[in-house]
Scaffold this active site. Structure first.
Site, PDB file in Angstrom:
ATOM      1  N   TYR A  49       0.863  -1.182   0.000  1.00 19.88           N
ATOM      2  CA  TYR A  49       0.000   0.000   0.000  1.00 19.88           C
ATOM      3  C   TYR A  49       0.901   1.234   0.000  1.00 19.88           C
ATOM      4  O   TYR A  49       1.347   1.674   1.064  1.00 19.88           O
ATOM      5  CB  TYR A  49      -0.915   0.007   1.226  1.00 19.88           C
ATOM      6  CG  TYR A  49      -1.766  -1.231   1.343  1.00 19.88           C
ATOM      7  CD1 TYR A  49      -2.773  -1.495   0.414  1.00 19.88           C
ATOM      8  CD2 TYR A  49      -1.568  -2.140   2.372  1.00 19.88           C
ATOM      9  CE1 TYR A  49      -3.557  -2.637   0.514  1.00 19.88           C
ATOM     10  CE2 TYR A  49      -2.356  -3.282   2.483  1.00 19.88           C
ATOM     11  CZ  TYR A  49      -3.346  -3.522   1.549  1.00 19.88           C
ATOM     12  OH  TYR A  49      -4.124  -4.645   1.657  1.00 19.88           O
ATOM     13  N   PRO A  50       1.215   1.771  -1.175  1.00 16.06           N
ATOM     14  CA  PRO A  50       2.236   2.822  -1.289  1.00 16.06           C
ATOM     15  C   PRO A  50       1.812   4.187  -0.757  1.00 16.06           C
ATOM     16  O   PRO A  50       1.499   5.107  -1.511  1.00 16.06           O
ATOM     17  CB  PRO A  50       2.505   2.855  -2.796  1.00 16.06           C
ATOM     18  CG  PRO A  50       1.217   2.422  -3.412  1.00 16.06           C
ATOM     19  CD  PRO A  50       0.637   1.411  -2.465  1.00 16.06           C
ATOM     20  N   CYS A  51       1.828   4.306   0.562  1.00 17.06           N
ATOM     21  CA  CYS A  51       1.416   5.569   1.180  1.00 17.06           C
ATOM     22  C   CYS A  51       2.424   6.688   0.916  1.00 17.06           C
ATOM     23  O   CYS A  51       2.118   7.853   1.163  1.00 17.06           O
ATOM     24  CB  CYS A  51       1.150   5.395   2.666  1.00 17.06           C
ATOM     25  SG  CYS A  51       2.494   4.689   3.596  1.00 17.06           S
ATOM     26  N   CYS A  52       3.588   6.355   0.396  1.00 16.23           N
ATOM     27  CA  CYS A  52       4.544   7.408   0.030  1.00 16.23           C
ATOM     28  C   CYS A  52       3.979   8.283  -1.082  1.00 16.23           C
ATOM     29  O   CYS A  52       4.448   9.401  -1.283  1.00 16.23           O
ATOM     30  CB  CYS A  52       5.886   6.813  -0.387  1.00 16.23           C
ATOM     31  SG  CYS A  52       5.815   5.804  -1.885  1.00 16.23           S
TER      32      CYS A  52
END
Length: 103
Positions: A49-52
């Site tokens: 889950y690429p919260c970046c």
């Protein structure tokens, strides 16, 4: 699915090299940007889950569980460009102003 899980799943739809703001996600899911930030802070699977790819509405680089330097590294690797002096997202010439993902 809980709202948190729905938001985390949404992160997987943000194209590589694009970003979206906490506010945009909050508006889409009927919550507050700070709630979105809390969900990002408790994301134990940042590769899944690429919260970046979530930044402040002001285009500022915001917090990241693995540190702002790591967030910046990951985004730069994806081709997102920042003003180094202010950690602010800048236009990147890829067809969309500021490279924001439109939801």
């Amino acid at each position: 699915n809980t709202k948190r899980q729905q938001i985390l799943e949404f992160l997987t739809t943000i194209p590589y090299g694009k970003v979206v703001s906490y506010k945009t996600i909050a508006d889409k899911f009927g919550t507050h940007p700070r709630a979105v930030a809390r969900y990002m802070a408790t994301n134990n699977e940042p590769d899944k889950y690429p919260c970046c790819r979530v930044v402040a509405h002001s285009r500022k680089l915001s917090g990241y569980a693995l540190g702002k330097e790591e967030k910046l590294r990951r985004l730069k690797l994806a081709g997102v460009k920042f003003d180094e002096s202010s950690s602010t997202l800048i236009a990147c010439g890829m067809g969309e102003t500021y490279n924001f993902y439109i939801v």
